[in-house]
Design a protein around this motif. Structure first.
Motif, PDB file in Angstrom:
ATOM      1  N   ALA A   3      33.487  43.581 -17.189  1.00 39.41           N
ATOM      2  CA  ALA A   3      34.816  43.841 -17.749  1.00 39.41           C
ATOM      3  C   ALA A   3      34.775  43.797 -19.277  1.00 39.41           C
ATOM      4  O   ALA A   3      35.360  44.660 -19.953  1.00 39.41           O
ATOM      5  CB  ALA A   3      35.810  42.814 -17.214  1.00 39.41           C
ATOM      6  N   ALA A   4      34.087  42.806 -19.830  1.00 36.41           N
ATOM      7  CA  ALA A   4      33.996  42.692 -21.292  1.00 36.41           C
ATOM      8  C   ALA A   4      33.286  43.897 -21.892  1.00 36.41           C
ATOM      9  O   ALA A   4      33.728  44.461 -22.907  1.00 36.41           O
ATOM     10  CB  ALA A   4      33.272  41.403 -21.663  1.00 36.41           C
ATOM     11  N   LEU A   5      32.198  44.319 -21.260  1.00 39.71           N
ATOM     12  CA  LEU A   5      31.446  45.462 -21.778  1.00 39.71           C
ATOM     13  C   LEU A   5      32.271  46.742 -21.720  1.00 39.71           C
ATOM     14  O   LEU A   5      32.238  47.557 -22.663  1.00 39.71           O
ATOM     15  CB  LEU A   5      30.154  45.636 -20.982  1.00 39.71           C
ATOM     16  CG  LEU A   5      29.088  44.550 -21.194  1.00 39.71           C
ATOM     17  CD1 LEU A   5      27.979  44.678 -20.166  1.00 39.71           C
ATOM     18  CD2 LEU A   5      28.521  44.627 -22.603  1.00 39.71           C
ATOM     19  N   VAL A   6      33.009  46.937 -20.641  1.00 42.00           N
ATOM     20  CA  VAL A   6      33.835  48.143 -20.520  1.00 42.00           C
ATOM     21  C   VAL A   6      34.931  48.152 -21.586  1.00 42.00           C
ATOM     22  O   VAL A   6      35.194  49.182 -22.217  1.00 42.00           O
ATOM     23  CB  VAL A   6      34.442  48.232 -19.104  1.00 42.00           C
ATOM     24  CG1 VAL A   6      35.501  49.328 -19.046  1.00 42.00           C
ATOM     25  CG2 VAL A   6      33.353  48.499 -18.074  1.00 42.00           C
ATOM     26  N   VAL A   7      35.577  47.011 -21.790  1.00 40.12           N
ATOM     27  CA  VAL A   7      36.640  46.933 -22.803  1.00 40.12           C
ATOM     28  C   VAL A   7      36.082  47.220 -24.197  1.00 40.12           C
ATOM     29  O   VAL A   7      36.673  47.968 -24.983  1.00 40.12           O
ATOM     30  CB  VAL A   7      37.317  45.548 -22.754  1.00 40.12           C
ATOM     31  CG1 VAL A   7      38.236  45.367 -23.958  1.00 40.12           C
ATOM     32  CG2 VAL A   7      38.106  45.399 -21.463  1.00 40.12           C
ATOM     33  N   ILE A   8      34.926  46.624 -24.501  1.00 38.86           N
ATOM     34  CA  ILE A   8      34.325  46.840 -25.820  1.00 38.86           C
ATOM     35  C   ILE A   8      33.916  48.303 -25.995  1.00 38.86           C
ATOM     36  O   ILE A   8      33.962  48.842 -27.110  1.00 38.86           O
ATOM     37  CB  ILE A   8      33.114  45.913 -26.004  1.00 38.86           C
ATOM     38  CG1 ILE A   8      33.570  44.442 -25.996  1.00 38.86           C
ATOM     39  CG2 ILE A   8      32.385  46.214 -27.305  1.00 38.86           C
ATOM     40  CD1 ILE A   8      32.428  43.454 -25.966  1.00 38.86           C
ATOM     41  N   ALA A   9      33.526  48.951 -24.896  1.00 35.05           N
ATOM     42  CA  ALA A   9      33.062  50.342 -24.981  1.00 35.05           C
ATOM     43  C   ALA A   9      34.200  51.348 -25.069  1.00 35.05           C
ATOM     44  O   ALA A   9      33.959  52.513 -25.422  1.00 35.05           O
ATOM     45  CB  ALA A   9      32.182  50.667 -23.772  1.00 35.05           C
ATOM     46  N   LEU A  10      35.437  50.947 -24.756  1.00 36.72           N
ATOM     47  CA  LEU A  10      36.550  51.903 -24.710  1.00 36.72           C
ATOM     48  C   LEU A  10      36.733  52.705 -26.001  1.00 36.72           C
ATOM     49  O   LEU A  10      37.004  53.906 -25.944  1.00 36.72           O
ATOM     50  CB  LEU A  10      37.848  51.168 -24.354  1.00 36.72           C
ATOM     51  CG  LEU A  10      37.995  50.768 -22.878  1.00 36.72           C
ATOM     52  CD1 LEU A  10      39.279  49.981 -22.676  1.00 36.72           C
ATOM     53  CD2 LEU A  10      37.981  52.004 -21.979  1.00 36.72           C
ATOM     54  N   PHE A  56      26.940  51.958 -24.885  1.00 39.40           N
ATOM     55  CA  PHE A  56      28.319  52.393 -25.104  1.00 39.40           C
ATOM     56  C   PHE A  56      29.176  51.280 -25.719  1.00 39.40           C
ATOM     57  O   PHE A  56      30.104  51.569 -26.479  1.00 39.40           O
ATOM     58  CB  PHE A  56      28.922  52.894 -23.795  1.00 39.40           C
ATOM     59  CG  PHE A  56      28.451  54.263 -23.407  1.00 39.40           C
ATOM     60  CD1 PHE A  56      28.898  55.386 -24.089  1.00 39.40           C
ATOM     61  CD2 PHE A  56      27.535  54.436 -22.388  1.00 39.40           C
ATOM     62  CE1 PHE A  56      28.448  56.658 -23.756  1.00 39.40           C
ATOM     63  CE2 PHE A  56      27.072  55.698 -22.043  1.00 39.40           C
ATOM     64  CZ  PHE A  56      27.529  56.815 -22.732  1.00 39.40           C
ATOM     65  N   ALA A  57      28.862  50.028 -25.410  1.00 40.96           N
ATOM     66  CA  ALA A  57      29.580  48.930 -26.043  1.00 40.96           C
ATOM     67  C   ALA A  57      29.271  48.884 -27.543  1.00 40.96           C
ATOM     68  O   ALA A  57      30.160  48.681 -28.373  1.00 40.96           O
ATOM     69  CB  ALA A  57      29.216  47.606 -25.378  1.00 40.96           C
ATOM     70  N   LEU A 100      24.791  39.050 -17.321  1.00 39.80           N
ATOM     71  CA  LEU A 100      24.954  40.012 -16.241  1.00 39.80           C
ATOM     72  C   LEU A 100      23.730  40.086 -15.332  1.00 39.80           C
ATOM     73  O   LEU A 100      23.843  40.010 -14.106  1.00 39.80           O
ATOM     74  CB  LEU A 100      25.265  41.390 -16.831  1.00 39.80           C
ATOM     75  CG  LEU A 100      25.456  42.531 -15.825  1.00 39.80           C
ATOM     76  CD1 LEU A 100      26.620  42.216 -14.887  1.00 39.80           C
ATOM     77  CD2 LEU A 100      25.697  43.851 -16.547  1.00 39.80           C
ATOM     78  N   VAL A 101      22.542  40.253 -15.918  1.00 36.76           N
ATOM     79  CA  VAL A 101      21.335  40.433 -15.105  1.00 36.76           C
ATOM     80  C   VAL A 101      21.054  39.212 -14.220  1.00 36.76           C
ATOM     81  O   VAL A 101      20.817  39.366 -13.006  1.00 36.76           O
ATOM     82  CB  VAL A 101      20.129  40.778 -16.005  1.00 36.76           C
ATOM     83  CG1 VAL A 101      18.823  40.683 -15.205  1.00 36.76           C
ATOM     84  CG2 VAL A 101      20.288  42.179 -16.580  1.00 36.76           C
ATOM     85  N   PRO A 102      21.057  37.960 -14.739  1.00 31.27           N
ATOM     86  CA  PRO A 102      20.822  36.819 -13.835  1.00 31.27           C
ATOM     87  C   PRO A 102      21.843  36.741 -12.703  1.00 31.27           C
ATOM     88  O   PRO A 102      21.482  36.408 -11.565  1.00 31.27           O
ATOM     89  CB  PRO A 102      20.927  35.612 -14.766  1.00 31.27           C
ATOM     90  CG  PRO A 102      20.612  36.140 -16.120  1.00 31.27           C
ATOM     91  CD  PRO A 102      21.160  37.525 -16.139  1.00 31.27           C
ATOM     92  N   ALA A 103      23.112  37.041 -12.997  1.00 31.63           N
ATOM     93  CA  ALA A 103      24.134  36.984 -11.952  1.00 31.63           C
ATOM     94  C   ALA A 103      23.863  38.019 -10.869  1.00 31.63           C
ATOM     95  O   ALA A 103      23.939  37.720  -9.659  1.00 31.63           O
ATOM     96  CB  ALA A 103      25.515  37.203 -12.567  1.00 31.63           C
ATOM     97  N   LEU A 104      23.540  39.243 -11.248  1.00 29.29           N
ATOM     98  CA  LEU A 104      23.270  40.278 -10.252  1.00 29.29           C
ATOM     99  C   LEU A 104      21.986  39.994  -9.485  1.00 29.29           C
ATOM    100  O   LEU A 104      21.903  40.277  -8.277  1.00 29.29           O
ATOM    101  CB  LEU A 104      23.191  41.641 -10.945  1.00 29.29           C
ATOM    102  CG  LEU A 104      24.499  42.154 -11.569  1.00 29.29           C
ATOM    103  CD1 LEU A 104      24.260  43.477 -12.294  1.00 29.29           C
ATOM    104  CD2 LEU A 104      25.579  42.319 -10.507  1.00 29.29           C
TER     105      LEU A 104
END
Length: 836
Positions: free
Chosen positions: A460-467, A649-650, A772-776
């Protein structure tokens, strides 16, 4: 590869002084090459084959005095009053002297140009008065003739006088036809004058004047010496009571390689190293080796500027990359060596193992960055390919320094690469205590709920920053993006306020004409068609003024100066360029051609935008292949690559928010906003991809190593994360510090590149790789390491982490004794002679 690097590391440790001497000799040779062969750096960019380039070639063929570069000198009175007679004479005299500078085609006296325009307007006004008087006289004659005819008819004498009346009527009709033709030409001239009204060289209030300077060479070829000589004519002997500024086409400032901001960035990196390593000697080693590598690479690159056209930003990019990556790669090897020393491994053996394990990962990671940078040559844009090549040179030197010079210096340092307290702790540690510490470090997997929340928040944070990237506009910096105190910004502002924004980015429009069977017919057609084309161009809402410049000798090509309503970096000017190129005013002659600095920048931006998706696809494909080889997994490459895309994109969103929208720009000295540097996204793809792969390797290989050695999949995630987080954190902070130092450059190109790289590293290292990577990976569990058996048999085992090397060179650990003077003695004096 790991075994080869192990042997290379031990050999460099054994012959440390020789290795150091070789690198110092290479540094001296690079410096000598720079002094002997360095040429002039370019301050602009071009791409052959663009529509602008084609128009410039046409103009060079059709007009012998066209196709050269141009610049504007802006004079303003200090008190805001109109120029005095003495000031006008002084400015005219300086324009005359500037025209005599070598490389200058002409420098136009602005007051003479305005006087000529005024004379043309007066001639038109006088011509209309004369035509009106002649028409009035003609109409009076017509009235007299009509009265005479009526009188003759009343007297019954019309038949006898008819022949005379007809002759007089024919004479009047012929005169009227001639006058109407003259009226047509007059109205055409008045219309052309009206359309060109917005093209002025002296402001309406008389307090600002523009000296237009034209050069014999193309805009990209005008030397810095020529520009400097022109500016010296005007600024060296100021006109009393006036201020003089130069637009960005004339006053091109060359960015400096080293500034206080970059020095501060290196200092911050040094502080991070001291905090991480706990010793000044250990912290100094990565910085010293990085500086040696940067010196060799940058001086070598700049020595090539005498034989290739090199933009001023190119060696700075090499400096930026070489410094940041050089420190990081050295740190990886130093950190591995320190860890092994603390485990009791002998110095020389530890150097070899560090070179074969961490050095192997460095070579592999560096190769991925190298391929990505060299891949910039594949998109067919010369200056960008050269940037990639110079960046690749800096990177290659950084890798060579890491696997040769770093081991040599580590050998000289011996155990002093450890802090005193670390050496004391090593002496006191017993095997039982080591086992207890290892047991205490046994990790537990993170809760699944936390992993879900962590992954969701990161995405969510990455998408918002990339907008903000959705609003991305590409362009080249102009005077409006320069610092407010600079002469370029002052000139840009003065022109915009007194002559209109479009005067800062005039367009050159070329139109094909129909010609004619004879010279006279072609000339008549050219005059008529020139006026028709000008009216067509002037009909666009985004056009402020149009002025015909000339017609070719063969009467087949006409050129016009077109002033847009808005500035050169505006969306409306970009739309206008496309609209003009789609216009065919005269059927059968083809559409209009558009050139000029603004048009050239638009073409470069569009060419780069068109190449970006292809390059991004190549890099993404490369990422998947590399990570598949390294991790022998399907899930990990996909996750890592998607993470890189989000990072890209971010980072782009952050650049748009700061440099295009102006958010928080004041914190980093961004005074004026504008389009994003047109080649920045493509450059960012190549560099950020390589750095993202670095961090993925140093985090992910630890996870894979733990899993292969029998740890449960979710436990292996925590083990690998803990093993790599410290060095990746330090490496990322160092990268951010070095790149961040360039953010405060007064050159917006350098500043935006530094910000994009610093912000991209921040996002990729701390959000993607550590959150992100450790969580996934946790959520995937064992499925994260699934690989089809057939593919598993086909893939080579490249062993990036060097596990096989460690197994081959396992040795009994020596007794834990306090380091003595022998331990602190340079390692090359203690390395046994046998080869491994």
């Amino acid at each position: 590869m790991a075994e080869l690097l192990y042997r290379l590391g031990r050999a460099c440790a054994r012959r440390a002084r020789t290795v150091i001497a070789v690198w110092l000799a290479l540094l001296a040779a690079a410096g000598a090459a720079y002094v002997l062969y360095a040429g002039e750096l370019e301050d602009s960019f071009s791409i052959p084959g663009t529509p602008t380039d084609e128009v410039n070639r046409l103009l060079s063929e059709k007009f012998s005095d066209m196709g050269g570069g141009a610049g504007i000198v802006v004079y303003q009175t200090e008190d805001g009053s109109a120029f005095t007679h003495d000031q006008r004479e002084a400015i005219a005299e300086r324009a005359e002297r500037a025209a005599e500078v070598s490389g200058v085609a002409d420098a136009v006296d602005p007051f003479a140009a305005e006087s000529e325009r005024a004379d043309q307007r007066q001639e038109l006004a006088d011509g209309r008065e004369e035509l009106d008087a002649a028409m009035a006289e003609l109409e009076s004659g017509q009235e007299e003739l009509d009265q005479a005819r009526e009188q003759a008819e009343a007297a019954g004498l019309l038949a006898q006088a008819q022949a005379q009346f007809d002759a007089e009527q024919a004479e009047i009709d012929e005169g009227r036809e001639t006058l109407e033709a003259e009226y047509g030409r007059l109205e055409q001239g008045e219309a052309m004058m009206e359309m060109a009204e917005g093209i002025r060289t002296v402001s309406e209030d008389g307090d600002t004047a523009l000296v237009n300077v034209s050069f014999t060479e193309d805009q990209m070829e005008v030397s810095q010496e020529t520009r400097a000589a022109v500016m010296e004519v005007f600024s060296g002997n100021p006109v009393p009571g006036t201020e003089v500024d130069f637009n960005s086409d004339l006053a091109r400032t060359m960015p400096t390689l080293v500034s206080p901001a970059e020095v501060i960035g290196v200092i911050v990196a040094g502080v991070v190293l001291v905090v991480m390593l706990g010793t000044l000697l250990g912290a100094a080693l990565p910085i010293v080796t990085a500086l040696v590598g940067v010196g060799v690479a940058t001086l070598t690159a700049m020595s090539l500027s005498g034989v290739v056209e090199m933009a001023s930003v190119t060696p700075i990019l090499g400096l930026m990359l070489g410094l940041a990556i050089g420190i990081d790669y050295a740190l990886f090897i130093v950190n591995r060596h320190r860890r092994q020393l603390k485990e009791g491994v002998e110095v020389a053996e530890s150097i070899g193992l560090a070179a074969g394990t961490a050095g192997n990962a460095v070579v592999f990671a560096g190769t991925t960055v190298l391929i990505a940078l060299l891949g910039l040559n594949l998109i067919g844009i010369g200056f960008l390919g050269l940037m990639g090549s110079i960046g690749a040179l800096a990177l290659a030197v950084a890798v060579l320094v890491a696997v040769t010079l770093v081991p040599a210096l580590l050998a000289l340092l011996g155990h002093r690469v450890l802090a005193r307290r670390e050496r004391a702790r090593l002496a006191e540690r017993t095997p039982a205590a080591a086992e207890e510490e290892a047991a205490a470090r046994q990790p537990r997997p993170m809760p699944t709920g936390r992993a879900l929340a962590q992954a969701g928040a990161a995405v969510a944070a990455l998408v918002v920053i990339a907008l903000p990237a959705l609003d991305l506009r590409l362009g080249m910096p102009d005077g409006s993006s320069e610092p407010t105190h600079s002469t370029q910004y002052q000139a840009h502002t003065a022109v915009e306020e007194n002559f209109g924004a479009g005067q800062n980015g005039t367009l050159l429009v070329a139109a094909r004409l129909t010609g004619g069977p004879t010279e006279e017919a072609a000339e008549r057609n050219a005059q008529r068609e020139q006026a028709e084309i000008a009216e067509e161009i002037y009909s666009f809402d985004d056009v402020a003024a149009v002025a015909p410049i000339g017609v070719s000798d063969d009467h087949t090509t006409a050129i016009f100066q077109v002033v847009p309503v808005d500035g050169p970096a505006s969306a409306s000017t970009e739309d206008l360029v496309h609209s003009l190129r789609d216009l065919e005013p005269i059927e059968g002659t083809g559409p209009l051609g558009v050139a000029g600095v603004a048009s050239g920048n638009i073409d470069i931006s569009e060419t780069l935008s068109g190449a970006l998706p292809t390059y991004l696809a190549v890099v993404v494909g490369l990422s998947l292949v590399i990570l598949l080889l390294v991790f022998r997994s399907v899930f990990v490459p996909v996750v890592a690559t998607l993470g890189f895309i989000l990072s890209f994109f971010a980072a782009l969103g952050g650049v748009v928010a700061v440099y295009q929208w102006g958010w928080l720009g004041g914190l980093i000295g961004v005074e004026n906003t504008g389009p994003v540097l047109n080649f920045l996204p493509t450059l960012l793809v190549g560099i950020l991809f390589g750095l993202a792969m670095d961090y993925m390797l140093f985090i992910g290989t630890g996870m894979r190593e733990a899993y292969v050695h029998g740890a449960p999949a979710r436990t292996a995630v925590v083990q690998g994360f803990r093993a790599g987080r410290a060095v990746v954190t330090a490496a990322a902070v160092i990268m951010i510090s070095v790149f961040g130092g360039f953010v405060f450059s007064e050159t917006v190109m350098i500043s935006s590149i530094g910000f994009a790289l610093a912000f991209g590293v921040l996002i990729d290292a701390f959000v993607v790789r550590m959150v992100l990577v450790p969580a996934l990976m946790h959520l995937a569990g064992d499925a994260a390491w699934w690989l089809p058996r057939r593919l598993d048999r086909l893939l080579p085992d490249i062993d990036v982490e060097g596990a096989a090397l460690e197994r081959r060179h396992q040795r009994p650990k020596p007794p834990r004794a306090a380091p003595t003077a022998e331990a602190d003695r340079p390692a090359q004096d203690r390395v046994p002679s046998e080869r491994h």
